[in-house]
Design a protein around this motif. Structure first.
Motif: not given
Length: 427
Positions: A253-254, A264-266, A274-277
């Motif tokens: 739960v963000m 980062i937790l996801l 990191m590219d996905d974020l």
């Protein structure tokens, strides 16, 4: 005199035509938005996982008991089966853009709604609302607005699905919801004065109608989104049971207030890269339309949304436990890296490097959805000479949700029809 009477006559005729048109459209939209009758669907087991091909392993750093990085790495497999519970007014449009891009990158199958951008919200979610659904079908990602219905969602998705969601400080959420949805809640129409939010919070019980149309937008909206009763008293045991059921179901739960830390937790929970974020903030309001809550108004908003406040406090506690487990130093380094990468992308993609007001957005395709009566949601202009290597990614990162859904093949004719009605109202 005759000319003045003629103008008045034309104005009255125009009003009658618009009134008739709007009434007809609202009746049509109401009929189309009424949830379909759900017949009992056969129970066909969904596979354990719907990953359609092997995904490469990613190395991840390991930490010791004191939360220090050991310098060693372990391998994990990126998780591709994801249920994102898209709550209202919680930066969820930004997160859904991340999910859309991840799904396209890995050629995943989305469970999309049919003819609109939500699953017949506020009706509880049903599998039959999914576009082209047939029992036993494999879906990787579901992320559009719904009123959560755990048993139905579980029958749609694989057993290894990761459940994630996001919350926001309830006072700030209430202010945003009141601004965005207030005109769609009829009981607000009788609130006097210019500052309706302040007037409402001074005596919410006087104005609030729990049975009123769309009233759920203005009381404990988070709890309602999760399929719970938003009108319960705080000490009702069903509140505690509801929070426990959310805790048991959702692995992460963000929090909006710590969006980058949440990502980062996801990344850690799903074994992403990191590219996905990478992200740009979507659907942000221009500052002049945001009501600054005084300490008194904030306290009143939290009291009025006391269940949401209890829900938020519970998951704020679990959030920081996850941050501690991840490692504070490691978290700070990763957040700094994410911010650096986002700043690089903003310099590459965004004309002027920042969001602009709706009237300054040059491409119609980049115009975000606006609330009734104003254009308060900001958007972006794509740089004209983006290099070929970044052009596609830049456009995807900047693309508003409805346009992205259309590009992914969702027919949004009901949503678009409502958009035309809204444009007439704004005329």
């Amino acid at each position: 005199m005759i000319g003045k009477q003629g103008r008045q006559g034309r104005s009255m005729c125009k009003g009658l035509v618009l009134g008739t048109l709007l009434t007809s459209c609202m009746i049509l939209l109401y009929c189309l938005s009424t949830p379909q009758v759900h017949f009992n669907l056969p129970e066909v087991p969904v596979p354990y996982s719907c990953a359609h091909r092997p995904v490469q392993f990613h190395p991840v750093p390991t930490t010791n008991n004191s939360q220090q990085t050991t310098g060693q790495t372990s391998l994990c497999t990126p998780k591709v089966d994801v249920m994102f519970m898209k709550t209202h007014k919680t930066a969820s449009s930004t997160l859904i853009n991340i999910l859309f891009r991840f799904g396209e990158k890995h050629r995943l199958k989305f469970a999309f709604p049919d003819s609109r951008n939500d699953f017949f919200y506020p009706s509880p979610f049903q599998r039959s609302q999914v576009k082209d659904y047939r029992p036993g079908m494999c879906f990787n990602i579901i992320c559009n607005h719904m009123r959560f219905n755990a048993p139905e969602v579980a029958k749609l998705l694989p057993m290894d699905t990761s459940y994630i969601t996001i919350l926001r400080d309830p006072a700030e959420l209430f202010e945003s919801s009141f601004h965005y949805f207030g005109r769609l809640v009829p009981f607000t129409w009788k609130i006097p004065g210019e500052d309706k939010l302040t007037e409402f919070l001074h005596d919410p019980h006087y104005y609030f109608d729990p049975e009123g149309f769309n009233s759920f937008y203005l009381k404990n909206l988070l709890f309602f989104d999760f399929g719970q009763d938003n009108t319960l008293e705080l000490d009702d045991p069903r509140v505690k049971e509801g929070i426990r059921s959310i805790t048991d179901r959702f692995q992460l739960v963000m929090l909006v207030e710590y969006f980058e830390e949440s990502l980062i937790l996801l990344k850690n929970a799903l074994c992403w890269e990191m590219d996905d974020l990478l992200f740009f903030k979507l659907n942000a309001r221009k500052g002049s339309t945001v009501s600054k809550l005084t300490p008194e108004l904030r306290a009143q908003a939290l009291e009025w949304n006391s269940i949401d406040w209890k829900l938020y406090q519970h998951f704020n506690n679990t959030f920081w436990k996850k941050v501690d487990a991840y490692g504070q130093k490691r978290m700070a380094e990763d957040v700094a890296e994410l911010r650096r990468r986002n700043a690089e992308m903003a310099a590459i993609c965004i004309e002027g490097g920042h969001a602009v007001e709706a009237g300054s957005i040059q491409e119609t395709a980049m115009q975000p959805w606006q609330p009734i009566g104003e254009k308060s949601i900001m958007g972006y202009n794509l740089k004209k000479n983006v290099d070929k290597a970044h052009r596609k990614l830049c456009r995807k990162m900047l693309m508003p949700e409805l346009q992205y859904l259309t590009e992914l093949g969702v027919n949004l004719w009901i949503t678009k029809l409502w958009g035309h009605v809204r444009d007439i109202i704004n005329w």
